[in-house]
Design an enzyme around this catalytic site. Sequence first.
Site, PDB file in Angstrom:
ATOM      1  N   SER A  99       3.573  12.334  10.314  1.00 15.99           N
ATOM      2  CA  SER A  99       2.769  11.540   9.040  1.00 15.99           C
ATOM      3  C   SER A  99       1.227  12.062   8.234  1.00 15.99           C
ATOM      4  O   SER A  99       1.613  12.996   9.992  1.00 15.99           O
ATOM      5  CB  SER A  99       2.793   9.755   9.510  1.00 15.99           C
ATOM      6  OG  SER A  99       3.959   9.548  10.069  1.00 15.99           O
ATOM      7  N   PRO A 100       1.388  11.863   7.595  1.00 14.32           N
ATOM      8  CA  PRO A 100      -0.132  12.250   6.981  1.00 14.32           C
ATOM      9  C   PRO A 100      -1.093  11.892   7.207  1.00 14.32           C
ATOM     10  O   PRO A 100      -1.410  10.283   7.939  1.00 14.32           O
ATOM     11  CB  PRO A 100      -0.187  12.001   4.991  1.00 14.32           C
ATOM     12  CG  PRO A 100       1.124  11.448   5.446  1.00 14.32           C
ATOM     13  CD  PRO A 100       2.104  10.909   6.310  1.00 14.32           C
ATOM     14  N   GLY A 105      -2.749  14.640  11.849  1.00 10.27           N
ATOM     15  CA  GLY A 105      -3.614  16.029  12.524  1.00 10.27           C
ATOM     16  C   GLY A 105      -2.761  17.733  12.461  1.00 10.27           C
ATOM     17  O   GLY A 105      -2.706  18.665  13.128  1.00 10.27           O
ATOM     18  N   LYS A 106      -1.401  17.710  11.711  1.00 13.89           N
ATOM     19  CA  LYS A 106      -0.935  19.117  11.684  1.00 13.89           C
ATOM     20  C   LYS A 106      -1.699  20.675  11.338  1.00 13.89           C
ATOM     21  O   LYS A 106      -2.028  20.710  12.276  1.00 13.89           O
ATOM     22  CB  LYS A 106      -0.035  18.736  10.926  1.00 13.89           C
ATOM     23  CG  LYS A 106       1.261  17.681  10.898  1.00 13.89           C
ATOM     24  CD  LYS A 106       1.988  17.607  10.359  1.00 13.89           C
ATOM     25  CE  LYS A 106       1.898  17.816   8.933  1.00 13.89           C
ATOM     26  NZ  LYS A 106       1.152  16.264   8.773  1.00 13.89           N
ATOM     27  N   GLU A 154      -4.406 -19.417   3.397  1.00 15.21           N
ATOM     28  CA  GLU A 154      -4.874 -18.166   5.517  1.00 15.21           C
ATOM     29  C   GLU A 154      -4.830 -19.279   5.871  1.00 15.21           C
ATOM     30  O   GLU A 154      -4.004 -18.618   7.304  1.00 15.21           O
ATOM     31  CB  GLU A 154      -6.383 -17.843   4.711  1.00 15.21           C
ATOM     32  CG  GLU A 154      -6.475 -16.996   3.250  1.00 15.21           C
ATOM     33  CD  GLU A 154      -5.427 -15.298   3.755  1.00 15.21           C
ATOM     34  OE1 GLU A 154      -4.849 -15.313   4.607  1.00 15.21           O
ATOM     35  OE2 GLU A 154      -5.053 -15.488   2.409  1.00 15.21           O
ATOM     36  N   ASP A 182       3.676 -11.021   0.288  1.00 12.86           N
ATOM     37  CA  ASP A 182       4.134 -11.849   2.075  1.00 12.86           C
ATOM     38  C   ASP A 182       4.917 -11.893   1.467  1.00 12.86           C
ATOM     39  O   ASP A 182       6.315 -11.619   2.184  1.00 12.86           O
ATOM     40  CB  ASP A 182       3.676 -13.458   2.089  1.00 12.86           C
ATOM     41  CG  ASP A 182       2.400 -13.925   2.489  1.00 12.86           C
ATOM     42  OD1 ASP A 182       1.716 -12.494   2.636  1.00 12.86           O
ATOM     43  OD2 ASP A 182       1.518 -14.792   1.632  1.00 12.86           O
TER      44      ASP A 182
END
Length: 666
Positions: free
Chosen positions: A240-241, A244-245, A463, A537
């Site tokens: 995934s972006p 740490g690639k 909420e 939601d």
Amino acid sequence: MAKENNNNNTGPKRPKFSSYWIYGVILAIIIGMQFFSGGSNWQTPPDTTPAKLQEYLKEGDVSKIVIITNTRQAKVFLTEEAKLKEIHKDAVDKSLFPSGDTPQYQLNYGDLQNFENDINTTIQQNHLSASVKYDTDSNILGELIFSILPFVLIIGIWIFLMRRMSGGGAGGAGGQIFNIGKSKARLFDEKTDMKVTFKDVAGLEGAKEEVQEIVEFLRNPEKYTSLGGKIPKGALLVGSPGTGKTLLAKAVAGEAQVPFFSLSGSDFVEMFVGVGASRVRDLFKQAKDKSPSIIFIDEIDAIGRARGKNNMTGSNDERENTLNQLLTEMDGFGTNTNVIVLAATNRADVLDKALMRAGRFDRQIFVDLPDVRERKEIFEVHLRPIKTAETLDVEFLAKQTPGFSGADIANVCNEAALIAARNDKKAVDKQDFLDAVDRIVGGLEKKNKIITPGEKKTIAYHEAGHATVSWLLEHAAPLVKVTIVPRGQSLGAAWYLPEERLIVRPEQMADEMCATLGGRAAEKVMFDTISTGALSDLEKVTKQARAMVTIYGLNDAIGNLTYYDSTGQSDFNLSKPYSEQTAQLIDKEISKLIEEQYQRAIELLKNNKDKLTELADRLLEKEVIFKDDLERIFGKRPFEGPFAEETEKSQEPEQEKEEKENLDQE
């Protein structure tokens, strides 16, 4: 002797020869010939008038008059006796090199015939010895220069442009027209350029081991080849972006101690046909010349997409040619095994199968999101340059950031430092990090947003409904904080600390959906009406229900079927993978799942209406409530998870509320 030779060579150095010297000498010769040639007009004599010329003639001061027929100009030469007169002193003094060929005056005449008649008449009447001559003003060198000047300028501009295009300009060899087929890869020097090492890469233990082994291949190839093994051709970093690639690739560049070529997949793409393939050839040629070496291609999906997927024929030929050349260079005739290709992408599903096969990218290294232990290590790396409080618990921060990537954690640390500086603190403490997480996840607080009392009450019950249902359900995520202060695009928010699961059961997904629908259910129970405030939601539960039915096979009516295609082939399919009857059944089951959980949430809230009201009133009063407030109203949860106590905040709710208000005022 060596020292003496060195000392002799340290004398004054002669200036290096430059081609501009030749240009300067030629220009000086031209100027000299123009100034000092006999027919030059570089000395301009003072002007006079025809009337004064008549006076000079009558006085006998004029020895010669030269009429320039092509410029309507006349030049007046004085006698030697006249040059000594005071009246002509200024004209004689202006002559830098006085001689017989230098005129003392010049004048412009109108009609040539009238001018000649006046002069001849004056000479005859006064019996003068002055002579009248005719000439044309011609400057052969000047005319030659002006005739060839346009051609010289055109040739000079052409040479200048050609030199710029051939690599002499500031854009470098890769960006010029004659070097357009050259690779744009940057060659890193391990001694100066790269300072990142594997010590700077926290977490990613499995991926780091794979990459470290590649570095070991290049450092000590005999260790592996002596047993008959072959060094792998390439490794593909997938994740995934922000996981740490690229950081892993930087660490490889810092640790490998071999030439490291780095570029992006888009660097192969150009508007000219054939440039991409040419750059691939040049890149591998450079890498082979410096072998053993490493090539790193970031975002390889820019050129590595599956071929033949585009319906518009010919629109992707250039990209496909580039990919074909890359495939040939990685595993074809005459390839060099001492060149290893590293690549990174977050779209491995769209890459061509030929690129992914063994012999090209032999290894696919998956770089996942960090778990709680790896997040702690990442925090420790990013906290090194930050002045933190001594009581800061890094493990607590790691548990407060589930689902965060390495880039997100770096952003949290930076945001916390900015918040602490904004509050004039001497060190960054736990509260600053919690505020930074809230800022990143929910957005900036907007306490000045205009909200009517009726809307504020609706938001509070909405909420409170989320908090109540999640508190009463076993598999719902434990609550951390609820607020009705507008933040980002939301009017209110509830923070949970979800359990990090690898697999999810249907009852867990059902409880999460029920808790998500608790806000709308609270509006229905308390006001007998609903509002548009539940948009996010509804979007969340609809996606979740559709995934249960069509992807995970968790629905009895549909059965153990999935319509998910992990290869990405369905993106180019114009038809659905199921019939219209199945589509209707899917829609029906999705609606059924959502409505069941909605009714379940309504029943829970009806049975706890008094506690819901008490919680909403407290939320209206304080605007921000925490887990402690729910425990006072509902009591302890009987099914708390093992990390429930660690989700509590270290400061009292009132104290945090005051700090947040001060922060917003500033």
